[in-house]
Structure formats: C-alpha cells, structure tokens
Motif scaffolding. Structure first.
Motif, mmCIF file in Angstrom:
data_model
loop_
_atom_site.group_PDB
_atom_site.id
_atom_site.type_symbol
_atom_site.label_atom_id
_atom_site.label_comp_id
_atom_site.label_asym_id
_atom_site.label_seq_id
_atom_site.Cartn_x
_atom_site.Cartn_y
_atom_site.Cartn_z
ATOM 1 N N TRP A 77 -9.647 6.836 -14.103
ATOM 2 C CA TRP A 77 -10.140 8.025 -14.994
ATOM 3 C C TRP A 77 -9.014 8.994 -14.426
ATOM 4 O O TRP A 77 -9.024 9.471 -13.471
ATOM 5 N N ASP A 78 -8.216 9.614 -15.492
ATOM 6 C CA ASP A 78 -7.283 10.330 -15.512
ATOM 7 C C ASP A 78 -6.329 10.068 -13.813
ATOM 8 O O ASP A 78 -5.821 8.824 -14.079
ATOM 9 N N ASP A 79 -6.310 10.751 -12.888
ATOM 10 C CA ASP A 79 -5.723 10.398 -11.712
ATOM 11 C C ASP A 79 -6.483 9.919 -10.493
ATOM 12 O O ASP A 79 -6.014 9.894 -9.550
ATOM 13 N N SER A 80 -7.654 9.317 -10.929
ATOM 14 C CA SER A 80 -8.446 8.633 -10.119
ATOM 15 C C SER A 80 -8.617 6.998 -10.136
ATOM 16 O O SER A 80 -8.806 6.700 -11.285
ATOM 17 N N VAL A 81 -8.646 6.416 -9.136
ATOM 18 C CA VAL A 81 -8.781 4.965 -8.978
ATOM 19 C C VAL A 81 -10.172 4.550 -8.673
ATOM 20 O O VAL A 81 -10.247 4.923 -7.319
ATOM 21 N N GLY A 121 -1.568 6.628 -4.201
ATOM 22 C CA GLY A 121 -2.342 5.639 -3.276
ATOM 23 C C GLY A 121 -3.266 6.138 -2.282
ATOM 24 O O GLY A 121 -3.847 5.388 -1.612
ATOM 25 N N ALA A 122 -3.033 7.581 -2.145
ATOM 26 C CA ALA A 122 -3.735 8.025 -1.144
ATOM 27 C C ALA A 122 -5.179 8.145 -1.061
ATOM 28 O O ALA A 122 -5.799 8.258 -2.372
ATOM 29 N N GLU A 123 -6.108 7.613 -0.228
ATOM 30 C CA GLU A 123 -7.483 7.548 -0.348
ATOM 31 C C GLU A 123 -7.929 8.884 -0.455
ATOM 32 O O GLU A 123 -7.877 9.930 0.451
ATOM 33 N N ARG A 124 -8.722 9.127 -1.530
ATOM 34 C CA ARG A 124 -9.541 10.626 -1.649
ATOM 35 C C ARG A 124 -10.567 10.526 -0.803
ATOM 36 O O ARG A 124 -11.152 11.633 -0.220
ATOM 37 N N TRP A 125 -11.691 9.583 -1.185
ATOM 38 C CA TRP A 125 -12.652 9.356 -0.600
ATOM 39 C C TRP A 125 -13.319 7.862 -0.461
ATOM 40 O O TRP A 125 -12.865 7.262 -1.331
ATOM 41 N N PHE A 165 -9.024 6.380 -4.778
ATOM 42 C CA PHE A 165 -7.637 6.630 -4.455
ATOM 43 C C PHE A 165 -6.934 7.488 -5.636
ATOM 44 O O PHE A 165 -7.358 7.368 -6.685
ATOM 45 N N ASP A 166 -5.901 8.173 -5.114
ATOM 46 C CA ASP A 166 -5.072 9.048 -5.893
ATOM 47 C C ASP A 166 -4.211 7.887 -6.895
ATOM 48 O O ASP A 166 -3.630 6.910 -6.169
ATOM 49 N N ARG A 167 -4.514 8.190 -7.990
ATOM 50 C CA ARG A 167 -3.455 7.225 -9.003
ATOM 51 C C ARG A 167 -2.153 7.290 -8.595
ATOM 52 O O ARG A 167 -1.493 6.272 -8.909
ATOM 53 N N HIS A 168 -1.590 8.238 -8.463
ATOM 54 C CA HIS A 168 -0.162 8.615 -8.341
ATOM 55 C C HIS A 168 0.676 8.174 -6.794
ATOM 56 O O HIS A 168 1.823 7.761 -6.837
ATOM 57 N N TYR A 177 -19.520 -10.062 -1.972
ATOM 58 C CA TYR A 177 -20.916 -9.436 -2.340
ATOM 59 C C TYR A 177 -20.527 -8.121 -3.222
ATOM 60 O O TYR A 177 -21.576 -7.235 -3.223
ATOM 61 N N ALA A 178 -19.419 -7.870 -3.560
ATOM 62 C CA ALA A 178 -19.040 -6.765 -4.189
ATOM 63 C C ALA A 178 -18.201 -7.343 -5.282
ATOM 64 O O ALA A 178 -16.899 -6.951 -5.693
ATOM 65 N N SER A 179 -18.961 -7.642 -6.524
ATOM 66 C CA SER A 179 -18.292 -8.471 -7.725
ATOM 67 C C SER A 179 -18.446 -7.604 -8.852
ATOM 68 O O SER A 179 -17.709 -7.843 -9.904
ATOM 69 N N ALA A 180 -19.429 -6.831 -9.069
ATOM 70 C CA ALA A 180 -19.592 -6.012 -10.301
ATOM 71 C C ALA A 180 -18.515 -4.935 -10.232
ATOM 72 O O ALA A 180 -18.310 -4.195 -9.122
ATOM 73 N N SER A 181 -17.798 -4.711 -11.459
ATOM 74 C CA SER A 181 -16.837 -3.638 -11.340
ATOM 75 C C SER A 181 -17.528 -2.066 -11.812
ATOM 76 O O SER A 181 -18.634 -1.982 -12.346
ATOM 77 N N PRO A 182 -17.068 -1.129 -10.875
ATOM 78 C CA PRO A 182 -17.763 0.228 -11.093
ATOM 79 C C PRO A 182 -17.396 0.561 -12.649
ATOM 80 O O PRO A 182 -16.440 0.250 -13.341
#
Length: 221
Positions: free
Chosen positions: A22-26, A53-57, A48-51, A76-81
């Motif tokens: 979404w916008d500049d967030s992954v 790759g820095a982890e935002r949180w 992550f920052d889209r541009h 155990y983490a198969s469903a997409s956000p």
C-alpha cells in the motif's frame, strides 16, 4: 539473486504468505520460532519501506504453540495479510485474526477456535477485504463456515455455515450480473456464492475436486 534487485531485507522465521503493498509500505507475515521452545512461534507481521527495504516495524500478534502439525512444504504463516490503507489485517487461522493501524498499533483481535485440517496439511486460506467487511474463510474437518466481521471493530456481521471439508482457497468479492456484490468461495463439494451484505447463499456450482486450493476469479460478469 543479484541482477536487477533494488533491495533485499532479511525476514526471520518461515511463511508462505504473499506480501501486500500500500503506497510505500510492504506488509508480510511470518512464524518465527521461539528460542528454547521447539514448537512455539512468534506470529508476526512486518512492515518494510517499499523504496529502501528498511524495516519500519514488526509486531508479534501472538506467541503460541500450534495444536497440530502442518505439511513439510507449508508453514504456520500461510494466509496473506490485507489492508485498506487505514488498517492492516494479519490472519493466522487457529492462532487468531489481528488488526493493526498502518503504524503497527493493535486495534482488535479475534479467536475463531482451532482448525483441524485434512491429514494435518496445515492452513492456508486468506481473508478478503470488501468495503467495511473482512471476509474470513473457515473450512476444515470440523464445522466449516464463512464469517464477515466489521473491519473496524472485528465484531461478527454475519456467519454462514458451509458443508465443506478442508479448503485452502481465498474468497473472491465480485459483482453479479444484477450488480449484487457476491462472495465466491471454492470448495470440495461446490463453489458457492454468498450475498456480501447478508451471507445468504445465491448459487452453487458442483463438480469440484478434493483438496481445493484454487481461488475463484471473475471477468465480464
């Protein structure tokens, strides 16, 4: 793994969910093993920052030990956000469904119980956002259902039982020929369409196969 790469970012743990943008967030999820606890995991969502790759949180939605196994090719983490630009949703099936702000603050969480999947192959269906509703699929070897919750509060708006065993498909929201918004969900017994507003069954299409993984698509009505 080096050609035409803008950036890389390490992602701890294991997951087969797809990242969403979404916008500049992954956003992406993962199940991170807990040191010293061989079967416990931190179920986490990362931003992550889209541009760069820095982890935002990153946030731990829950720390838990799964009640059953999973296929060797499935984690155990198969469903997409999913996200609407106001909130982001992380669905970990039996471990719960979690809503966060776009900056990672928790908003609400729901526990729908424990799934029991065929041959302990694991869980994999993703929720779908449609306006103010989050559609949560819940097909397994126990009582199956499709649930619509209020995206802002997590409260159930409608819940429709399904005569289906384990399924790994994701619901599709699309307009019918009369303009009605429908939720189309695959299944072993039939593909079914539900009214988005009420959860009422609109139509079914049989002739399916075992172990349904494919999600519905729509085009031109």
């Amino acid at each position: 793994d080096t050609k035409n790469i803008c950036w890389k970012a390490p992602l701890p743990g294991r997951g087969s969910s797809s990242p969403v943008v979404w916008d500049d967030s992954v956003f992406v999820t993962s199940a991170v093993p807990v040191p010293g606890s061989p079967r416990a995991f931190d179920f986490r969502i990362f931003c992550f920052d889209r541009h760069s790759g820095a982890e935002r949180w990153s946030r731990t939605a829950i720390q838990a030990t799964p009640h059953e196994g999973t296929h060797e090719t499935n984690g155990y983490a198969s469903a997409s956000p999913c996200t609407d630009g106001e909130r982001v949703y992380a669905h970990f099936g039996s471990q719960g469904t979690f809503c966060f702000t776009m900056t990672g603050e928790p908003v609400w969480e729901r526990d729908f119980g424990d799934m029991h999947t065929r041959n302990e192959f694991g869980e994999g269906s993703s929720p779908t956002l449609a306006g103010n509703l989050l559609i949560v699929p819940w097909d397994h070897e126990g009582p199956s259902k499709l649930v619509a919750v209020d995206a802002a509060t997590g409260k159930t708006v409608w819940e429709t039982p399904r005569d289906e065993p384990t399924c790994w498909a994701t619901p599709l929201v699309a307009a019918g020929s009369d303009g009605t918004q429908q939720v189309v969900m695959n299944g072993q017994n039939a593909a079914c369409s539900y009214d988005l507003a009420t959860g009422k069954v609109l139509w079914t299409c049989g002739g399916q196969t075992q172990r349904p993984c494919a999600s519905a698509v729509a085009e031109d009505g």
